[in-house]
Design an enzyme around this catalytic site. Structure first.
Site, PDB file in Angstrom:
ATOM      1  N   GLY A   1     -12.838 -12.506   5.327  1.00 24.98           N
ATOM      2  CA  GLY A   1     -11.676 -12.583   4.444  1.00 24.98           C
ATOM      3  C   GLY A   1     -10.441 -12.773   5.316  1.00 24.98           C
ATOM      4  O   GLY A   1     -10.096 -11.885   6.096  1.00 24.98           O
ATOM      5  N   ALA A   2      -9.843 -13.955   5.225  1.00 29.60           N
ATOM      6  CA  ALA A   2      -8.654 -14.239   6.048  1.00 29.60           C
ATOM      7  C   ALA A   2      -7.412 -14.257   5.166  1.00 29.60           C
ATOM      8  O   ALA A   2      -6.494 -15.044   5.368  1.00 29.60           O
ATOM      9  CB  ALA A   2      -8.822 -15.564   6.784  1.00 29.60           C
TER      10      ALA A   2
ATOM     11  N   VAL B   1      -4.921  -8.913   3.927  1.00 26.51           N
ATOM     12  CA  VAL B   1      -5.410  -7.803   4.749  1.00 26.51           C
ATOM     13  C   VAL B   1      -6.120  -8.351   5.994  1.00 26.51           C
ATOM     14  O   VAL B   1      -5.859  -7.912   7.116  1.00 26.51           O
ATOM     15  CB  VAL B   1      -6.374  -6.887   3.953  1.00 26.51           C
ATOM     16  CG1 VAL B   1      -6.922  -5.781   4.845  1.00 26.51           C
ATOM     17  CG2 VAL B   1      -5.680  -6.275   2.745  1.00 26.51           C
TER      18      VAL B   1
ATOM     19  N   ASP C   1     -13.740 -17.081   6.086  1.00 27.71           N
ATOM     20  CA  ASP C   1     -13.246 -17.112   4.706  1.00 27.71           C
ATOM     21  C   ASP C   1     -13.919 -18.278   3.995  1.00 27.71           C
ATOM     22  O   ASP C   1     -14.365 -19.239   4.636  1.00 27.71           O
ATOM     23  CB  ASP C   1     -11.720 -17.291   4.680  1.00 27.71           C
ATOM     24  CG  ASP C   1     -11.093 -16.826   3.363  1.00 27.71           C
ATOM     25  OD1 ASP C   1     -10.442 -15.760   3.357  1.00 27.71           O
ATOM     26  OD2 ASP C   1     -11.270 -17.529   2.346  1.00 27.71           O
TER      27      ASP C   1
ATOM     28  N   ARG D   1      -5.909  -6.425  -6.469  1.00 24.33           N
ATOM     29  CA  ARG D   1      -5.447  -6.046  -7.817  1.00 24.33           C
ATOM     30  C   ARG D   1      -4.212  -6.814  -8.240  1.00 24.33           C
ATOM     31  O   ARG D   1      -3.401  -7.209  -7.418  1.00 24.33           O
ATOM     32  CB  ARG D   1      -5.074  -4.560  -7.816  1.00 24.33           C
ATOM     33  CG  ARG D   1      -6.238  -3.649  -7.880  1.00 24.33           C
ATOM     34  CD  ARG D   1      -5.768  -2.258  -8.252  1.00 24.33           C
ATOM     35  NE  ARG D   1      -5.212  -1.522  -7.122  1.00 24.33           N
ATOM     36  CZ  ARG D   1      -4.636  -0.338  -7.250  1.00 24.33           C
ATOM     37  NH1 ARG D   1      -4.524   0.220  -8.432  1.00 24.33           N
ATOM     38  NH2 ARG D   1      -4.173   0.298  -6.193  1.00 24.33           N
TER      39      ARG D   1
ATOM     40  N   ARG E   1      -8.385  -0.278  -9.336  1.00 25.26           N
ATOM     41  CA  ARG E   1      -9.311  -0.800  -8.314  1.00 25.26           C
ATOM     42  C   ARG E   1     -10.692  -1.044  -8.937  1.00 25.26           C
ATOM     43  O   ARG E   1     -11.396  -1.961  -8.559  1.00 25.26           O
ATOM     44  CB  ARG E   1      -9.430   0.179  -7.142  1.00 25.26           C
ATOM     45  CG  ARG E   1      -8.144   0.322  -6.342  1.00 25.26           C
ATOM     46  CD  ARG E   1      -8.337   1.251  -5.155  1.00 25.26           C
ATOM     47  NE  ARG E   1      -7.102   1.437  -4.411  1.00 25.26           N
ATOM     48  CZ  ARG E   1      -6.225   2.412  -4.618  1.00 25.26           C
ATOM     49  NH1 ARG E   1      -6.447   3.315  -5.561  1.00 25.26           N
ATOM     50  NH2 ARG E   1      -5.131   2.501  -3.889  1.00 25.26           N
TER      51      ARG E   1
ATOM     52  N   ASN F   1     -16.060  -8.340  -6.958  1.00 24.78           N
ATOM     53  CA  ASN F   1     -16.122  -8.039  -5.533  1.00 24.78           C
ATOM     54  C   ASN F   1     -17.512  -7.609  -5.078  1.00 24.78           C
ATOM     55  O   ASN F   1     -17.850  -7.734  -3.898  1.00 24.78           O
ATOM     56  CB  ASN F   1     -15.064  -6.990  -5.164  1.00 24.78           C
ATOM     57  CG  ASN F   1     -13.675  -7.621  -5.110  1.00 24.78           C
ATOM     58  OD1 ASN F   1     -13.548  -8.845  -5.151  1.00 24.78           O
ATOM     59  ND2 ASN F   1     -12.653  -6.794  -5.018  1.00 24.78           N
TER      60      ASN F   1
ATOM     61  N   ASN G   1     -12.034  -3.426  -2.295  1.00 26.96           N
ATOM     62  CA  ASN G   1     -12.076  -2.444  -3.392  1.00 26.96           C
ATOM     63  C   ASN G   1     -12.965  -2.891  -4.542  1.00 26.96           C
ATOM     64  O   ASN G   1     -13.176  -4.083  -4.703  1.00 26.96           O
ATOM     65  CB  ASN G   1     -10.651  -2.217  -3.910  1.00 26.96           C
ATOM     66  CG  ASN G   1      -9.910  -1.220  -3.055  1.00 26.96           C
ATOM     67  OD1 ASN G   1     -10.439  -0.156  -2.739  1.00 26.96           O
ATOM     68  ND2 ASN G   1      -8.703  -1.585  -2.648  1.00 26.96           N
TER      69      ASN G   1
ATOM     70  N   HIS H   1     -11.442   6.548  -3.227  1.00 25.27           N
ATOM     71  CA  HIS H   1     -10.173   5.828  -3.064  1.00 25.27           C
ATOM     72  C   HIS H   1      -9.747   5.325  -4.438  1.00 25.27           C
ATOM     73  O   HIS H   1      -9.894   4.153  -4.756  1.00 25.27           O
ATOM     74  CB  HIS H   1     -10.411   4.667  -2.093  1.00 25.27           C
ATOM     75  CG  HIS H   1      -9.166   3.918  -1.728  1.00 25.27           C
ATOM     76  ND1 HIS H   1      -8.006   4.533  -1.328  1.00 25.27           N
ATOM     77  CD2 HIS H   1      -8.917   2.594  -1.672  1.00 25.27           C
ATOM     78  CE1 HIS H   1      -7.097   3.605  -1.048  1.00 25.27           C
ATOM     79  NE2 HIS H   1      -7.615   2.427  -1.262  1.00 25.27           N
TER      80      HIS H   1
END
Ligand code: APR
Length: 311
Positions: A9-10, A13, A33, A82, A88, A95, A120, A175
């Site tokens: 994942g680029a 985050v 990615d 989100r 989440r 996801n 998440n 979380h």
């Protein structure tokens, strides 16, 4: 020996994580990615930042996992963030598919890696990665507690006008909205928080911590927080690669600790070159234990949705 870290994942985050890893010269970094060109372009940009910042790490990007082979650590940030009004948990099924694919590929090319999940809903995504990778539980865990405690610490420091460095905070649980900030064990240079702030103020800071992610989503509108989340993952990566054995709150797979079985929940752990080297079991009050059980129940509900899907 050079260390190698893959960041899946680029996006916000992932890219910030990669740039922080490079800046700290912790490892060569490969970003993966699905969007063609984005990881390659960001990777090249970060490589060219090296001569300015003075780091000698190799940074690159790809759309496949071959270049990630033999990574020491794979951090999975791929997935959807989100939007305002979403929890989440609303991200669960979308996801789940992303993390499943990422874990399969990452584990295939780096069978000895440690997997750190950031996507998440975090605790459920850790569970997915554990099932899919079939790695030992000490090598699959998630980033949440470092972020949640950082939020609590930042709010406490701001309220008291003291250095963030002096503030220690304990947050347990999933979380999500049910996370459990443990006020009793939070302190400023050893001075209990309860001696520094009145009950009402503490309750307000606790609630702001619980809503910390949502507060930022509301401002950003098109996505969620990424500076503090990526910095939190870097702290975990550093503790592992340098075998610092920091005691940090992480989403760990519990098998009886705190009376929780077969679920990922945030607890204090020792992070070293073997991943989670110890889980610390705190003596909780009945009230804290009940809040933790409630939080674990919320995680369990998400996991049961995924179990049905996996059948
Ligand atoms: N494989 C690799 N990358 C993927 C895949 C996949 N199967 N699916 C999506 N991606 C990529 C997207 O192309 C995007 O670049 O994941 C990236 C996600 O980036 P952002 O949309 O910017 O989201 P970000 O803010 O980085 O959050 C990612 O971390 O904190 C959590 O809740 C957050 O689940 C979210 C995740």
């Amino acid at each position: 020996m050079r260390n190698k870290v893959t960041v899946v994942g680029a996006g916000n985050v992932g890219a910030n994580l990669a740039v922080n890893l490079a800046n700290k010269e912790l490892a060569d970094v490969v970003m993966v990615d699905v969007v063609e060109g984005v990881p390659q372009g960001k990777g090249l940009d970060m490589l060219q930042m090296g001569p300015i910042e003075g780091y000698d790490v190799r940074v690159s990007g790809a759309n496949d996992y071959e270049p990630t082979a033999n990574s020491d650590i794979v951090v999975i940030t791929a997935g959807f963030p989100r939007k305002p009004g979403m929890s989440r948990d609303d991200l669960l099924m979308a996801n789940y598919e992303v993390v499943k694919t990422a874990t399969e590929q990452a584990a295939r090319y780096s069978p000895n890696a440690i997997l750190i999940l950031v996507t998440n809903p975090l605790d459920a995504m850790c569970w997915t990665a554990l099932q899919v990778s079939k790695f030992a539980k000490n090598r699959v865990f998630g980033m949440a507690g470092v972020l949640d405690t950082a939020r609590f610490r930042a709010f406490i420091a701001q309220e008291l006008q003291v250095s963030v460095e002096n503030v220690t905070a304990v947050v347990l649980g999933g979380h999500g909205d049910t996370m459990v900030p443990v006020v009793r064990l939070s302190n400023v240079s050893g001075i209990p928080l309860t001696e520094l702030l009145d009950e009402g103020t503490i309750a307000r800071l606790v609630q702001r911590t619980r809503d910390g992610g949502a507060e930022i989503v509301k401002y950003l509108k098109t996505g969620s927080a990424y500076y503090a989340p990526s910095a939190a993952a870097v702290e975990m990566v550093e503790s592992i690669l340098k075998d610092k054995k920091k005691v940090l709150p992480c989403a760990a797979y519990l098998e009886g600790e705190y009376g929780i079985h077969g679920l990922y929940v945030g607890v204090p752990v020792k992070l070293g070159s073997n991943g989670i080297e110890k889980i610390y079991e705190l003596k909780l009050t009945d009230e804290e234990q009940a809040m933790l059980a409630k939080s674990a129940k919320a995680v369990e509900e998400l996991v049961s949705v995924m179990k049905q899907k996996m059948r």
